[in-house]
Design a protein around this motif. Structure first.
Motif, PDB file in Angstrom:
ATOM      1  N   GLY A 238       0.811  -1.209   0.000  1.00 55.08           N
ATOM      2  CA  GLY A 238       0.000   0.000   0.000  1.00 55.08           C
ATOM      3  C   GLY A 238       0.844   1.258   0.000  1.00 55.08           C
ATOM      4  N   LYS A 239       0.172   2.388   0.155  1.00 57.57           N
ATOM      5  CA  LYS A 239       0.878   3.672   0.037  1.00 57.57           C
ATOM      6  C   LYS A 239       1.821   3.940   1.208  1.00 57.57           C
ATOM      7  CE  LYS A 239      -2.814   6.604   1.989  1.00 57.57           C
ATOM      8  NZ  LYS A 239      -3.736   7.717   1.673  1.00 57.57           N
ATOM      9  N   LYS A 240       1.659   3.209   2.324  1.00 57.07           N
ATOM     10  CA  LYS A 240       2.557   3.391   3.466  1.00 57.07           C
ATOM     11  C   LYS A 240       3.659   2.332   3.512  1.00 57.07           C
ATOM     12  CE  LYS A 240      -0.941   3.957   6.520  1.00 57.07           C
ATOM     13  NZ  LYS A 240      -1.592   4.208   7.834  1.00 57.07           N
ATOM     14  N   ALA A 241       3.799   1.563   2.432  1.00 60.37           N
ATOM     15  CA  ALA A 241       4.842   0.539   2.357  1.00 60.37           C
ATOM     16  C   ALA A 241       6.149   1.174   1.883  1.00 60.37           C
ATOM     17  CB  ALA A 241       4.415  -0.583   1.415  1.00 60.37           C
ATOM     18  N   VAL A 242       6.735   1.991   2.750  1.00 59.18           N
ATOM     19  CA  VAL A 242       7.998   2.648   2.456  1.00 59.18           C
ATOM     20  C   VAL A 242       9.103   2.013   3.286  1.00 59.18           C
ATOM     21  CG1 VAL A 242       6.884   4.827   1.845  1.00 59.18           C
ATOM     22  CG2 VAL A 242       7.580   4.438   4.213  1.00 59.18           C
ATOM     23  N   ASP A 243      10.326   2.193   2.847  1.00 63.17           N
ATOM     24  CA  ASP A 243      11.464   1.654   3.586  1.00 63.17           C
ATOM     25  C   ASP A 243      11.510   2.246   4.983  1.00 63.17           C
ATOM     26  OD1 ASP A 243      14.445   1.662   4.467  1.00 63.17           O
ATOM     27  OD2 ASP A 243      14.376   0.236   2.806  1.00 63.17           O
ATOM     28  N   ALA A 244      11.784   1.385   5.973  1.00 64.20           N
ATOM     29  CA  ALA A 244      11.801   1.835   7.355  1.00 64.20           C
ATOM     30  C   ALA A 244      12.828   2.944   7.601  1.00 64.20           C
ATOM     31  CB  ALA A 244      12.074   0.664   8.294  1.00 64.20           C
ATOM     32  N   ALA A 245      13.889   2.961   6.801  1.00 63.39           N
ATOM     33  CA  ALA A 245      14.925   3.981   6.964  1.00 63.39           C
ATOM     34  C   ALA A 245      14.584   5.283   6.242  1.00 63.39           C
ATOM     35  CB  ALA A 245      16.260   3.450   6.455  1.00 63.39           C
ATOM     36  N   SER A 246      13.493   5.285   5.487  1.00 64.75           N
ATOM     37  CA  SER A 246      13.116   6.470   4.725  1.00 64.75           C
ATOM     38  C   SER A 246      12.506   7.536   5.627  1.00 64.75           C
ATOM     39  CB  SER A 246      12.112   6.083   3.635  1.00 64.75           C
ATOM     40  OG  SER A 246      11.571   7.234   3.003  1.00 64.75           O
ATOM     41  N   ASP A 247      12.661   8.814   5.225  1.00 62.22           N
ATOM     42  CA  ASP A 247      12.034   9.896   5.972  1.00 62.22           C
ATOM     43  C   ASP A 247      10.636  10.204   5.431  1.00 62.22           C
ATOM     44  OD1 ASP A 247      12.736  10.974   3.565  1.00 62.22           O
ATOM     45  OD2 ASP A 247      13.731  12.755   4.377  1.00 62.22           O
ATOM     46  N   LYS A 248      10.202   9.419   4.439  1.00 54.72           N
ATOM     47  CA  LYS A 248       8.871   9.596   3.875  1.00 54.72           C
ATOM     48  C   LYS A 248       7.883   8.655   4.565  1.00 54.72           C
ATOM     49  CE  LYS A 248      10.456  11.033  -0.719  1.00 54.72           C
ATOM     50  NZ  LYS A 248      10.415  10.735  -2.181  1.00 54.72           N
ATOM     51  N   LEU A 249       6.630   9.094   4.651  1.00 58.57           N
ATOM     52  CA  LEU A 249       5.593   8.286   5.274  1.00 58.57           C
ATOM     53  C   LEU A 249       4.736   7.556   4.243  1.00 58.57           C
ATOM     54  CD1 LEU A 249       4.380  10.711   8.098  1.00 58.57           C
ATOM     55  CD2 LEU A 249       6.014   8.829   8.269  1.00 58.57           C
ATOM     56  N   THR A 250       4.685   8.076   3.024  1.00 56.87           N
ATOM     57  CA  THR A 250       3.885   7.453   1.976  1.00 56.87           C
ATOM     58  C   THR A 250       4.649   7.475   0.654  1.00 56.87           C
ATOM     59  OG1 THR A 250       2.792   9.550   1.417  1.00 56.87           O
ATOM     60  CG2 THR A 250       1.704   8.143   3.049  1.00 56.87           C
ATOM     61  N   LYS A 251       4.136   6.698  -0.309  1.00 61.17           N
ATOM     62  CA  LYS A 251       4.703   6.695  -1.654  1.00 61.17           C
ATOM     63  C   LYS A 251       3.577   6.897  -2.662  1.00 61.17           C
ATOM     64  CE  LYS A 251       4.473   1.653  -2.165  1.00 61.17           C
ATOM     65  NZ  LYS A 251       5.235   0.413  -2.410  1.00 61.17           N
ATOM     66  N   GLU A 252       3.933   7.292  -3.858  1.00 63.77           N
ATOM     67  CA  GLU A 252       2.924   7.617  -4.862  1.00 63.77           C
ATOM     68  C   GLU A 252       2.288   6.369  -5.462  1.00 63.77           C
ATOM     69  OE1 GLU A 252       4.415  10.236  -7.834  1.00 63.77           O
ATOM     70  OE2 GLU A 252       4.951  11.823  -6.417  1.00 63.77           O
ATOM     71  N   GLN A 253       3.075   5.351  -5.727  1.00 59.64           N
ATOM     72  CA  GLN A 253       2.572   4.147  -6.373  1.00 59.64           C
ATOM     73  C   GLN A 253       2.245   3.082  -5.325  1.00 59.64           C
ATOM     74  OE1 GLN A 253       1.963   3.961  -9.676  1.00 59.64           O
ATOM     75  NE2 GLN A 253       2.649   6.088  -9.836  1.00 59.64           N
ATOM     76  N   SER A 254       1.056   2.501  -5.414  1.00 56.48           N
ATOM     77  CA  SER A 254       0.685   1.419  -4.505  1.00 56.48           C
ATOM     78  C   SER A 254      -0.197   0.429  -5.253  1.00 56.48           C
ATOM     79  CB  SER A 254      -0.047   1.970  -3.285  1.00 56.48           C
ATOM     80  OG  SER A 254      -1.228   2.650  -3.663  1.00 56.48           O
ATOM     81  N   VAL A 255      -0.300  -0.770  -4.724  1.00 62.70           N
ATOM     82  CA  VAL A 255      -1.045  -1.822  -5.395  1.00 62.70           C
ATOM     83  C   VAL A 255      -2.545  -1.560  -5.288  1.00 62.70           C
ATOM     84  CG1 VAL A 255      -1.260  -3.359  -3.394  1.00 62.70           C
ATOM     85  CG2 VAL A 255      -1.111  -4.339  -5.695  1.00 62.70           C
TER      86      VAL A 255
END
Length: 381
Positions: A238-255
């Motif tokens: 989903g949109k919150k499936a970002v790398d744990a080390a990332s400073d982002k909380l969401t991503k643009e592309q999700s299933v």
């Protein structure tokens, strides 16, 4: 004057109805949304309900015990992305008592080792990967505590880290072939040794996913017998499936829900004979997406004769600081969705850090209290 008076009445009624909205049932909400002409009597009833509910400060204004109860938890003693609490037998014994009081009957070692850190003195891993000798045999300790408190214990397989580095799962299959045999010979006599957890986490039907999961599931059953269940806990992309080390909380592309269903139908079709349950992690999608994805997960599990669990994450993915105990209402929403979708079991990642009254996080103990209050549990220690 009459026009002004009528206007004030309408505004007041609308405000009271809005205040009452959280306590309306799903059916009532649907009726309200679908009916443009809400009469004053409906508003008055809703306002009266809201007033009576709010009469006791701090009391719940949502139905109690309306979510799926958490009856299992991971045990994370590798703690590679959350702080280690440095507990010994005394603290772990106390934590098992807290778990038991809350209704937990299942504990799962999330992985017996990650890269060079391991939880038990594995002759194979010490030699093969030059792993560090642990100071305590944590698997023996956890199994003994599970025996003592009448809990089911699932053993989490070894994670070499090579999959995360290369995308190649062949290392996990090779290493765990030896780890599974070693562990069963060493600990299989414990009455609480109930099953196995394949610790490799995936989200999509990627290269090697089906053969790797099938191979490791079959290895477990070949060694311990077909009656020992095996489960997995993938994540939803989903949109919150970002790398744990990332400073982002969401991503643009999700299933999409449709693509998720297609890919996991293929995976379940290829592994259901050796994997008995699937506990999707619930933190990577938004709260208004829960029912759509949960319904698909349950449908697929039923289709292939698998148990449908939820991994109700008790840490908060919505904050820029990784990772703190979750806000209670977020956990509640996820458990309520699991109950609506008729899930078979709720486990959590992870009680000891994020829900335990003796956690290093003060918020965890408060989450324990709010959860017990909501579920109508009076923990007797």
């Amino acid at each position: 004057m009459s026009t002004r008076r009528d206007f004030l009445k309408e505004i007041t009624a609308a405000g009271l109805a809005a205040a009452a909205a959280p306590i309306l049932t799903r059916a009532e909400n649907a009726r309200v949304l679908g009916n443009n002409a809400i009469n004053a009597n409906d508003m008055a009833v809703a306002a009266a309900q809201a007033t009576s509910t709010l009469s006791a400060p701090g009391s719940l204004i949502v139905p109690k015990n309306n979510g799926l109860r958490i009856t299992g938890t991971f045990l994370d003693e590798i703690s590679h992305d959350i702080p280690h609490q440095n507990w010994g037998l005394k603290e772990w014994d106390q934590d098992f008592r807290y778990m038991k009081a809350m209704g937990i009957d299942t504990v799962i070692v999330i992985r017996c080792g990650y890269r060079k850190f391991i939880t038990y003195p594995s002759a194979y891993l010490l030699k093969k990967h030059n792993c560090y000798m642990p100071s305590v045999d944590l698997i023996e300790m956890f199994l003994s505590l599970a025996d003592k408190y009448g809990m089911k214990f699932y053993f989490g397989l070894y994670d070499s880290g090579h999959y995360w580095d290369t995308g190649d799962m062949s290392w996990e299959m090779e290493d765990n072939k030896y780890v599974i045999e070693e562990v069963w010979k060493r600990y299989g006599h414990h009455k609480s040794f109930y099953g196995w957890y394949i610790s490799t986490e995936i989200s999509r039907n990627t290269k090697w996913a089906i053969p790797a999961f099938h191979t490791m599931g079959k290895q477990c059953k070949d060694v311990s017998g077909q009656d020992k269940p095996v489960f997995i806990s993938p994540w939803i992309d989903g949109k919150k499936a970002v790398d744990a080390a990332s400073d982002k909380l969401t991503k643009e592309q999700s299933v999409s829900v449709e693509q998720h269903e297609k890919e996991w139908n293929e995976i379940f079709d290829g592994i259901h004979d050796v994997v008995n349950a699937c506990a999707f992690q619930d933190g990577h999608i938004d709260y208004d997406e829960l029912d759509a994805f949960f319904s698909v997960n349950k449908k697929l599990a039923d289709r292939y004769g698998m148990q449908c669990w939820t991994n109700a994450e008790s840490f908060d993915r919505d904050m820029p600081i990784h990772f703190f105990p979750i806000k209670f209402d977020k956990l509640r929403l996820k458990l309520e969705a699991a109950k609506r979708c008729h899930y078979d079991k709720a486990i959590t990642f992870e009680f000891s850090h994020f829900m335990s009254p003796q956690s290093a996080y003060a918020q965890a103990g408060h989450l324990y209290d709010r959860y017990c209050e909501y579920m109508g549990i009076n923990p007797k220690l």
